[in-house]
Design a protein around this motif. Structure first.
Motif, PDB file in Angstrom:
ATOM      1  N   GLU A  46      39.493  47.148  43.201  1.00 49.08           N
ATOM      2  CA  GLU A  46      40.504  46.360  42.514  1.00 49.08           C
ATOM      3  C   GLU A  46      41.618  47.286  42.057  1.00 49.08           C
ATOM      4  O   GLU A  46      41.388  48.467  41.774  1.00 49.08           O
ATOM      5  CB  GLU A  46      39.900  45.621  41.316  1.00 49.08           C
ATOM      6  N   ASN A  59      40.652  43.562  46.094  1.00 49.74           N
ATOM      7  CA  ASN A  59      41.479  42.555  45.429  1.00 49.74           C
ATOM      8  C   ASN A  59      42.541  43.270  44.604  1.00 49.74           C
ATOM      9  O   ASN A  59      42.217  44.059  43.710  1.00 49.74           O
ATOM     10  CB  ASN A  59      40.624  41.668  44.523  1.00 49.74           C
ATOM     11  N   TYR A  60      43.804  42.977  44.907  1.00 47.17           N
ATOM     12  CA  TYR A  60      44.899  43.682  44.271  1.00 47.17           C
ATOM     13  C   TYR A  60      45.894  42.693  43.672  1.00 47.17           C
ATOM     14  O   TYR A  60      46.018  41.559  44.125  1.00 47.17           O
ATOM     15  CB  TYR A  60      45.635  44.565  45.287  1.00 47.17           C
TER      16      TYR A  60
END
Length: 394
Positions: free
Chosen positions: A33, A50-51
């Motif tokens: 992340e 997930n960014y």
């Protein structure tokens, strides 16, 4: 000897036990992340994860931004303007897969919440004529950055985008003249690879080409408010295949084609096109806006389009192919620079016509050919063509 045999047996049992423990133990790699923001000045790689995207992520000349397959990048309208902007000389390596696309989305899932992906190159454009009638070969972008684009490098290479989704983009800026799309390509060259891309529920065009020579394969434009596919500035991509558009709720033209009033022989070519419009779909301007046709040619736009399926454009005033002005009719239709080969028009829609009926449109023989055999775009469904469980090409 019996003791020795027993020892071997015991050792074997121990080894077997260790082997079984090793085989059944799984190490789960944590999901990465993080945040993607600012200028990318050297090669930068983001692993699968997930960014969040914050502000304008600007890929500078000489740098490559790589994002791994299966990554989800989320914008947030509360941040202000989020976008990915690739400068001329910069590159991206966005290589997803059919099972693991790279997804750019927005937190609120509201159309027009961010700027999408914008790429600049230095391939040729024609943006109009000067006072002496000579072609103008540069222009200023309409994305709010006021970037000058256009050049002489037909093979410009902006990198690779495969299996990429852009959702809820198409932000319109407060000056009421600047706007963005799902994907915006400014003078992008033929060295750039564009394949299996999805523009989903944006507030402007799904895909727009501003001149250049790049071609694109396997495109889906779904639920975008303006045009599904749009181009200008003398775009001349010649190897485009399998474009699929579905308009619902709000939508204008399926394809809007223009060349800034420059009589030309650019001939962009697209093979296998599907343009579908859901019942009840309204234009952006409501019932007063006459932007309800499947394909519009204007300002000397032209090209060759093969195997075109048109369905659902049932407004009483709509046609499958609209010729918007007399110059386009005279210089492009009548001279054979617009060809629609193997087109199938469902729903009883009229095949073609002029803007207001004041000019008789008559394609040269064999330049407008209808057939019942056309299937339109041929795409293989998968995770790449689905959003939140919805199969976009069903």
């Amino acid at each position: 000897m019996k003791k020795l045999v027993l020892s071997f047996a015991t050792l074997a049992l121990i080894l077997t036990s260790c082997s079984e423990d090793t085989d059944t133990t799984q190490v789960t790699k944590p999901v990465v992340e993080g945040e993607i923001t600012g200028e990318i000045t050297t090669n930068k790689t983001f692993e699968k994860g997930n960014y969040t995207i914050k502000g304008t992520v600007r890929v500078k000349s000489g740098a490559t931004l790589t994002i791994a397959a299966g990554s989800v990048i989320t914008a947030d309208i509360s941040n202000g303007l989020d976008m990915v902007l690739v400068e001329n000389g910069g590159k991206v390596n966005f290589t997803g897969t059919a099972a693991e696309p790279i997804i750019f989305t927005e937190k609120s899932k509201t159309a027009g919440s961010w700027g999408g992906i914008v790429m600049f190159g230095d391939a040729p454009i024609v943006s109009g004529k000067d006072a002496n009638g000579n072609p103008i070969t540069t222009a200023t972008s309409e994305d709010g950055t006021n970037t000058v684009y256009g050049g002489n490098n037909a093979t410009h290479n902006g990198g690779v985008m495969k299996y990429v989704q852009v959702q809820f983009a198409g932000k319109k800026l407060s000056d009421n003249t600047s706007e963005m799309n799902g994907f915006s390509f400014y003078s992008v060259g033929s060295g750039t690879v564009l394949e299996n891309l999805v523009a989903y529920k944006g507030a402007d065009d799904g895909f727009e080409f501003y001149g250049g020579t790049v071609s694109a394969k396997n495109l889906i434009s779904y639920g975008n408010f303006d045009d599904s596919f749009d181009w200008q500035d003398g775009w001349k991509g010649e190897f485009n295949t399998d474009w699929y558009a579905y308009q619902e709720g709000t939508g204008n033209y399926g394809m809007e084609i223009e060349a800034k009033n420059v009589n030309n022989s650019f001939y962009p070519t697209v093979d296998r096109i599907t343009l579908k419009r859901a019942p009840g779909t309204q234009t952006e301007g409501g019932s007063s806006a006459a932007e309800y046709d499947a394909i519009q040619f204007k300002k000397e736009g032209n090209g060759i389009y093969k195997n075109v399926l048109v369905s659902g454009y049932v407004n009483p005033n709509a046609v499958a192919v609209r010729i918007q002005d007399a110059g386009t009719n005279t210089n492009q239709v009548n001279t054979g620079k617009i060809k629609l080969l193997n087109i199938k028009v469902n729903d009883g829609t009229t095949n073609f016509g002029f803007k207001d009926g004041s000019v008789q449109v008559s394609f040269p023989i064999d330049n407008y050919k209808t057939t019942d055999a056309t299937t339109g775009a041929t795409l293989t469904a998968g995770a790449w063509s689905s959003v939140d469980g919805l199969n976009l090409i069903k």
